[in-house]
Design a protein around this motif. Structure first.
Motif, PDB file in Angstrom:
ATOM      1  N   VAL A  30      23.080 -87.999 -52.706  1.00 22.38           N
ATOM      2  CA  VAL A  30      23.948 -86.953 -53.247  1.00 22.38           C
ATOM      3  C   VAL A  30      23.712 -85.650 -52.493  1.00 22.38           C
ATOM      4  N   LEU A  31      22.448 -85.297 -52.323  1.00 19.35           N
ATOM      5  CA  LEU A  31      22.124 -84.081 -51.578  1.00 19.35           C
ATOM      6  C   LEU A  31      22.586 -84.219 -50.128  1.00 19.35           C
ATOM      7  N   GLY A  32      22.463 -85.407 -49.573  1.00 22.86           N
ATOM      8  CA  GLY A  32      22.916 -85.659 -48.205  1.00 22.86           C
ATOM      9  C   GLY A  32      24.405 -85.422 -48.029  1.00 22.86           C
ATOM     10  N   ARG A  33      25.204 -85.813 -49.035  1.00 22.74           N
ATOM     11  CA  ARG A  33      26.654 -85.570 -48.972  1.00 22.74           C
ATOM     12  C   ARG A  33      26.948 -84.072 -48.951  1.00 22.74           C
ATOM     13  N   LEU A  34      26.211 -83.326 -49.758  1.00 20.62           N
ATOM     14  CA  LEU A  34      26.398 -81.880 -49.793  1.00 20.62           C
ATOM     15  C   LEU A  34      25.953 -81.252 -48.472  1.00 20.62           C
ATOM     16  N   GLU A  36      25.659 -82.587 -45.549  1.00 18.09           N
ATOM     17  CA  GLU A  36      26.492 -83.022 -44.416  1.00 18.09           C
ATOM     18  C   GLU A  36      27.629 -82.039 -44.145  1.00 18.09           C
ATOM     19  N   ARG A  37      28.166 -81.450 -45.192  1.00 16.94           N
ATOM     20  CA  ARG A  37      29.245 -80.474 -45.037  1.00 16.94           C
ATOM     21  C   ARG A  37      28.809 -79.256 -44.218  1.00 16.94           C
ATOM     22  N   TYR A  38      27.531 -78.939 -44.302  1.00 11.42           N
ATOM     23  CA  TYR A  38      27.034 -77.705 -43.700  1.00 11.42           C
ATOM     24  C   TYR A  38      26.096 -77.934 -42.516  1.00 11.42           C
ATOM     25  N   MET A  39      25.979 -79.166 -42.061  1.00  3.68           N
ATOM     26  CA  MET A  39      25.116 -79.437 -40.907  1.00  3.68           C
ATOM     27  C   MET A  39      25.536 -78.639 -39.670  1.00  3.68           C
ATOM     28  N   PRO A  40      26.827 -78.493 -39.390  1.00  2.00           N
ATOM     29  CA  PRO A  40      27.204 -77.671 -38.236  1.00  2.00           C
ATOM     30  C   PRO A  40      26.736 -76.212 -38.390  1.00  2.00           C
ATOM     31  N   LEU A  41      26.784 -75.687 -39.602  1.00  2.00           N
ATOM     32  CA  LEU A  41      26.302 -74.334 -39.861  1.00  2.00           C
ATOM     33  C   LEU A  41      24.799 -74.247 -39.598  1.00  2.00           C
ATOM     34  N   VAL A  42      24.043 -75.196 -40.129  1.00  2.00           N
ATOM     35  CA  VAL A  42      22.583 -75.202 -39.960  1.00  2.00           C
ATOM     36  C   VAL A  42      22.225 -75.363 -38.487  1.00  2.00           C
ATOM     37  N   TYR A  43      22.936 -76.264 -37.801  1.00  2.00           N
ATOM     38  CA  TYR A  43      22.702 -76.458 -36.368  1.00  2.00           C
ATOM     39  C   TYR A  43      22.988 -75.165 -35.603  1.00  2.00           C
ATOM     40  N   GLY A  44      24.070 -74.484 -35.960  1.00  2.00           N
ATOM     41  CA  GLY A  44      24.421 -73.220 -35.303  1.00  2.00           C
ATOM     42  C   GLY A  44      23.362 -72.161 -35.510  1.00  2.00           C
ATOM     43  N   VAL A  45      22.824 -72.089 -36.719  1.00  2.01           N
ATOM     44  CA  VAL A  45      21.745 -71.126 -36.997  1.00  2.01           C
ATOM     45  C   VAL A  45      20.523 -71.488 -36.158  1.00  2.01           C
ATOM     46  N   GLY A  46      20.196 -72.767 -36.113  1.00  2.00           N
ATOM     47  CA  GLY A  46      19.051 -73.216 -35.312  1.00  2.00           C
ATOM     48  C   GLY A  46      19.223 -72.887 -33.846  1.00  2.00           C
ATOM     49  N   PHE A  64      16.629 -80.061 -44.023  1.00  2.25           N
ATOM     50  CA  PHE A  64      17.053 -80.960 -45.097  1.00  2.25           C
ATOM     51  C   PHE A  64      15.867 -81.319 -45.988  1.00  2.25           C
ATOM     52  N   GLU A  65      14.732 -81.612 -45.362  1.00  2.00           N
ATOM     53  CA  GLU A  65      13.515 -81.922 -46.118  1.00  2.00           C
ATOM     54  C   GLU A  65      13.115 -80.753 -47.008  1.00  2.00           C
ATOM     55  N   GLU A  66      13.143 -79.570 -46.433  1.00  2.00           N
ATOM     56  CA  GLU A  66      12.792 -78.363 -47.178  1.00  2.00           C
ATOM     57  C   GLU A  66      13.786 -78.134 -48.312  1.00  2.00           C
ATOM     58  N   LEU A  67      15.043 -78.384 -48.027  1.00  2.00           N
ATOM     59  CA  LEU A  67      16.109 -78.204 -49.004  1.00  2.00           C
ATOM     60  C   LEU A  67      15.880 -79.080 -50.235  1.00  2.00           C
ATOM     61  N   ALA A  68      15.472 -80.327 -50.007  1.00  2.00           N
ATOM     62  CA  ALA A  68      15.269 -81.273 -51.104  1.00  2.00           C
ATOM     63  C   ALA A  68      14.265 -80.744 -52.121  1.00  2.00           C
ATOM     64  N   GLN A  69      13.320 -79.965 -51.671  1.00  2.00           N
ATOM     65  CA  GLN A  69      12.324 -79.388 -52.582  1.00  2.00           C
ATOM     66  C   GLN A  69      12.798 -78.058 -53.160  1.00  2.00           C
ATOM     67  N   LYS A  70      13.371 -77.219 -52.335  1.00  2.00           N
ATOM     68  CA  LYS A  70      13.670 -75.845 -52.744  1.00  2.00           C
ATOM     69  C   LYS A  70      14.843 -75.725 -53.704  1.00  2.00           C
ATOM     70  N   VAL A  71      15.764 -76.680 -53.709  1.00  2.00           N
ATOM     71  CA  VAL A  71      16.894 -76.570 -54.640  1.00  2.00           C
ATOM     72  C   VAL A  71      16.432 -76.638 -56.092  1.00  2.00           C
ATOM     73  N   HIS A  72      15.262 -77.209 -56.312  1.00  2.00           N
ATOM     74  CA  HIS A  72      14.729 -77.286 -57.672  1.00  2.00           C
ATOM     75  C   HIS A  72      14.003 -75.995 -58.061  1.00  2.00           C
ATOM     76  N   GLN A  73      13.695 -75.166 -57.094  1.00  2.00           N
ATOM     77  CA  GLN A  73      12.900 -73.956 -57.340  1.00  2.00           C
ATOM     78  C   GLN A  73      13.739 -72.685 -57.418  1.00  2.00           C
ATOM     79  N   THR A 165      20.329 -94.337 -38.214  1.00  2.00           N
ATOM     80  CA  THR A 165      20.808 -93.016 -38.613  1.00  2.00           C
ATOM     81  C   THR A 165      19.652 -92.028 -38.467  1.00  2.00           C
ATOM     82  N   MET A 166      19.977 -90.737 -38.482  1.00  2.00           N
ATOM     83  CA  MET A 166      18.921 -89.712 -38.375  1.00  2.00           C
ATOM     84  C   MET A 166      17.948 -89.831 -39.545  1.00  2.00           C
ATOM     85  N   ASN A 167      18.450 -90.091 -40.747  1.00  2.00           N
ATOM     86  CA  ASN A 167      17.563 -90.228 -41.906  1.00  2.00           C
ATOM     87  C   ASN A 167      16.650 -91.439 -41.765  1.00  2.00           C
ATOM     88  N   GLU A 168      17.190 -92.535 -41.244  1.00  2.00           N
ATOM     89  CA  GLU A 168      16.360 -93.729 -41.027  1.00  2.00           C
ATOM     90  C   GLU A 168      15.271 -93.431 -39.998  1.00  2.00           C
TER      91      GLU A 168
END
Length: 190
Positions: A30-34, A36-46, A64-73, A165-168
């Motif tokens: 579910v988080l991956g679907r969300l 994915e919409r913004y990966m180009p933005l994140v890549y551009g920032v990087g 993405f890894e960091e996001l999985a934890q921080k959305v709960h905080q 895949t990148m996640n795999e």
């Protein structure tokens, strides 16, 4: 100041629904679907901050890894803006630490081998132990770990070379490294 008082857009509502769904289920798909919409933005920032395509690609995975934890905080009102700030802060921390997401060298990867072989500084013996433990990994872990650590490929290059895949790829590398460490620690007592 229109930006701060802008009306809620349909994408904000869709983002909030996915975000809420992830918070309740903790399902990374579910988080991956969300995300994915913004990966180009994140890549551009990087790319903007790190000034390197491979490092920007690796940053996308790490964020993405960091996001999985921080959305709960954090309370997140506008996911896109919040993700932009998270991405920027991540890149700035990488620059401050001086690492800029450098590929981990084999010596760093084998950080635990001197502990495993305290009676000797024999690199050959350590390499043989590593090779034996590599053979015990699953084929996917073996291939991913070798490409990432030994051939110094980035996640995207490993994904392109293997068809995973990148996640795999990220999962195989993390699990492979952990399994190698366990194997080497177990065999060090022999």
């Amino acid at each position: 100041m229109k930006f701060f008082n802008r009306p809620v857009k349909p994408e904000d509502t869709a983002d909030n629904k996915l975000l809420q769904s992830y918070r309740e289920s903790r399902d990374l798909k579910v988080l991956g679907r969300l995300y994915e919409r913004y990966m180009p933005l994140v890549y551009g920032v990087g790319l903007k901050y790190l000034k390197d395509e491979e490092q920007a690609q690796d940053a996308v995975m790490a964020i993405f890894e960091e996001l999985a934890q921080k959305v709960h905080q954090h309370e997140i009102k506008q996911f896109r803006a919040w993700l932009y700030v998270l991405s920027r802060n991540y890149c700035l921390m990488q620059l401050r630490s001086g690492k800029k997401l450098e590929t981990i060298a084999l010596d760093e990867f084998m950080e635990f081998t001197p502990v495993l072989h305290p009676d000797t500084n024999n690199r050959e013996e350590a390499m043989q132990a590593l090779e034996r433990c590599l053979e015990k990994l699953t084929p996917a872990q073996q291939q991913s770990v070798k490409l990432f650590y030994l051939d110094e490929k980035c996640y995207k290059e490993v994904a392109d070379a293997t068809g995973f895949t990148m996640n795999e790829v990220k999962s195989y590398i993390q699990n492979g490294k952990r399994n190698l460490k366990i194997c080497l620690e177990k065999n060090s007592g022999e």
